[in-house]
Design an enzyme around this catalytic site. Structure first.
Site, PDB file in Angstrom:
ATOM      1  N   GLN A 195      32.428  41.168  43.363  1.00  0.00           N
ATOM      2  CA  GLN A 195      32.832  40.965  41.975  1.00  0.00           C
ATOM      3  C   GLN A 195      32.890  42.329  41.278  1.00  0.00           C
ATOM      4  O   GLN A 195      31.937  43.104  41.371  1.00  0.00           O
ATOM      5  CB  GLN A 195      31.834  40.037  41.279  1.00  0.00           C
ATOM      6  CG  GLN A 195      32.213  39.672  39.851  1.00  0.00           C
ATOM      7  CD  GLN A 195      33.482  38.834  39.771  1.00  0.00           C
ATOM      8  OE1 GLN A 195      33.726  37.972  40.618  1.00  0.00           O
ATOM      9  NE2 GLN A 195      34.324  39.100  38.774  1.00  0.00           N
ATOM     10  N   ASP A 240      39.825  38.987  49.140  1.00  0.00           N
ATOM     11  CA  ASP A 240      40.168  39.292  47.751  1.00  0.00           C
ATOM     12  C   ASP A 240      41.271  40.372  47.691  1.00  0.00           C
ATOM     13  O   ASP A 240      41.773  40.696  46.618  1.00  0.00           O
ATOM     14  CB  ASP A 240      38.905  39.787  47.015  1.00  0.00           C
ATOM     15  CG  ASP A 240      39.015  39.637  45.498  1.00  0.00           C
ATOM     16  OD1 ASP A 240      39.760  38.749  45.032  1.00  0.00           O
ATOM     17  OD2 ASP A 240      38.339  40.394  44.782  1.00  0.00           O
ATOM     18  N   LYS A 296      33.724  30.694  40.946  1.00  0.00           N
ATOM     19  CA  LYS A 296      34.325  30.823  42.273  1.00  0.00           C
ATOM     20  C   LYS A 296      33.511  30.056  43.313  1.00  0.00           C
ATOM     21  O   LYS A 296      34.052  29.377  44.183  1.00  0.00           O
ATOM     22  CB  LYS A 296      34.447  32.306  42.658  1.00  0.00           C
ATOM     23  CG  LYS A 296      35.531  33.035  41.863  1.00  0.00           C
ATOM     24  CD  LYS A 296      35.470  34.560  42.023  1.00  0.00           C
ATOM     25  CE  LYS A 296      36.482  35.228  41.087  1.00  0.00           C
ATOM     26  NZ  LYS A 296      36.380  36.703  41.055  1.00  0.00           N
TER      27      LYS A 296
END
Lengths: 288, 288
Positions: free
Chosen positions: B102, B125, B58
């Site tokens: 994450q 996200d 990412k």
């Protein structure tokens, strides 16, 4: 067409009464143990006669159950910013445990912005984004009252939802959407239908549980009800007509909510139960 | 069984590339006009090899697109409270525009509590309760990246969803649930299926659009795909196997996402696009 009734009625009036009685016992216990009784703040913008009646009814039920209510009547010309100020003040007022903003508030109000000024722990009407996400993710929180009432009815009549196909007709933020998410949390397979659904009949015919929540009189045809299905009619239409063609559905369903006396009474009951629950938490009586 | 391919492939790799290119142009414009380039904070707890790889990937994509990233590597023993502190700090740090935690973070972390420490305006996200409710109610906000990627694929291939029956297999908080809500917002009739669904085949056979999002290899049988349906396979299983029996589905579907190269690449693309969008808003470049 046979007109023999086969369905058992789901008696919302009776169940709501029991829930309110339990709330009253709990409210008395809270008052006894903390010296402070549960308090619901009701906020009304303008003087729409139906809204005035609804709020009055809710406050009367509160009073009967030993729940105080504090009514804030705001003029019709109230701005969104002023309404938000009022709700924000109530959200931090330690003497208020639950907040109900009577809606619709009128076209000049940004209702979503107003709802979001209600603290989640006081959102006993279950209208905030937080409450919706919480119920969608099976996290602690208050649920929108009508879907909450529907789930309590299903539970009271021992309807096992796991693996069943539940069809929700309607997708409003306070009724259809949360109802579907609550059914999904109970492991039902859930289909959302709405005004753009092309073959509503075919989908309803597959449903083990039908939740009608659109407000269109007799939209759901009785002959589409699968024999043995559970029919929850949350529709309100003039003349005590639900969203389901009741007479025919009655001959096919296993369980059905009458209109009135089905889902209707449950909404206020859940509001009261959640207000007491909010007060108990805020007054340190329990943890959820 | 015929093995003739009839389906057109939905090229996620190509579309993702285009989205990232657009994000890069926008990032450059932001840097030029504000003197500040978009910045994504990546937070990783522990050193799980797969997670390390994902975050590295990412960050590499960010770098290529002119998006800075700031990596915060926390030890595996980090507590929920410490993680919340870190995320809260990033939420008010004016030099950080988007935050990616994450996950999974490990069993000792209350992941929901951690997510909720991310400010909604930096939740690029799309993992917060606020973001889920916002997309469910068609309000402005960031969407969970994989469902967001699915919707962009459907749009890029001109799939008209209104009135179509979309079947979502899976009900996770970041994939199945938001995917269904996004499809509902586009006026699809939406059915959620999951592990407790009793007759998955029968429901899939009625689907105009299938979104597979469970992570069970070939759970969806190819012969259940309705001829002409659109098949979105968001399943990730070892060996580049999706949740759909691809070879057979290919002979029946009108449009299908390959695995890999379908939904996969879209997730990061949406993350980058939303990071740039967040930066633009926070740096005063636009209003949504």
């Amino acid at each position: 067409m046979s007109t023999t009734q086969t369905a058992q009625l789901m008696d919302g009036t009776h169940l709501a009464k029991r829930i309110v009685e339990e709330a009253a016992v709990k409210a008395a216990e809270i008052s006894h143990r903390t010296g402070s009784s549960p308090c619901l703040a009701t906020v009304l913008v303008g003087e729409d006669p139906a809204s005035v009646t609804y709020v009055r009814m809710k406050r009367a039920r509160c009073a009967k159950a030993g729940i105080r209510s504090r009514h804030i009547a705001l003029p019709a010309a109230t701005t969104t910013a002023e309404l938000i100020d009022t709700l924000s003040d109530l959200s931090v007022d330690p003497d208020v445990h639950g907040i109900l903003l009577q809606h619709p508030c009128g076209p000049h109000i940004d209702e979503r912005a107003a709802f979001e000024a209600i603290a989640p722990e006081k959102d006993v009407d279950g209208v905030t984004m937080h409450s919706f996400a919480a119920l969608s993710f099976a996290l602690p929180g208050f649920v929108s009252c009508t879907p909450g009432g529907i789930m309590r009815l299903l539970e009271a009549y021992d309807v096992d939802l796991a693996g069943k196909h539940a069809v929700v007709v309607g997708r409003s933020a306070i009724l259809g959407k949360p109802a579907g998410m609550l059914l999904l949390a109970k492991d039902a397979t859930v289909t959302y239908c709405h005004s753009r659904t092309t073959d509503l009949s075919a989908i309803v015919r597959e449903a083990d549980v039908v939740v009608a929540a659109v407000g269109r009189p007799r939209l759901i045809r009785g002959e589409d009800i699968k024999p043995g299905a559970v029919v929850i009619d949350a529709g309100y239409n003039p003349g005590n007509v639900g969203d389901v063609d009741y007479d025919t559905a009655l001959t096919r369903a296993r369980l059905i909510t009458p209109v009135p006396g089905g889902v209707g009474p449950m909404t206020i009951a859940v509001l009261l139960a959640q207000t007491v629950e909010a007060a108990a938490k805020q007054l340190g009586m329990q943890r959820r």
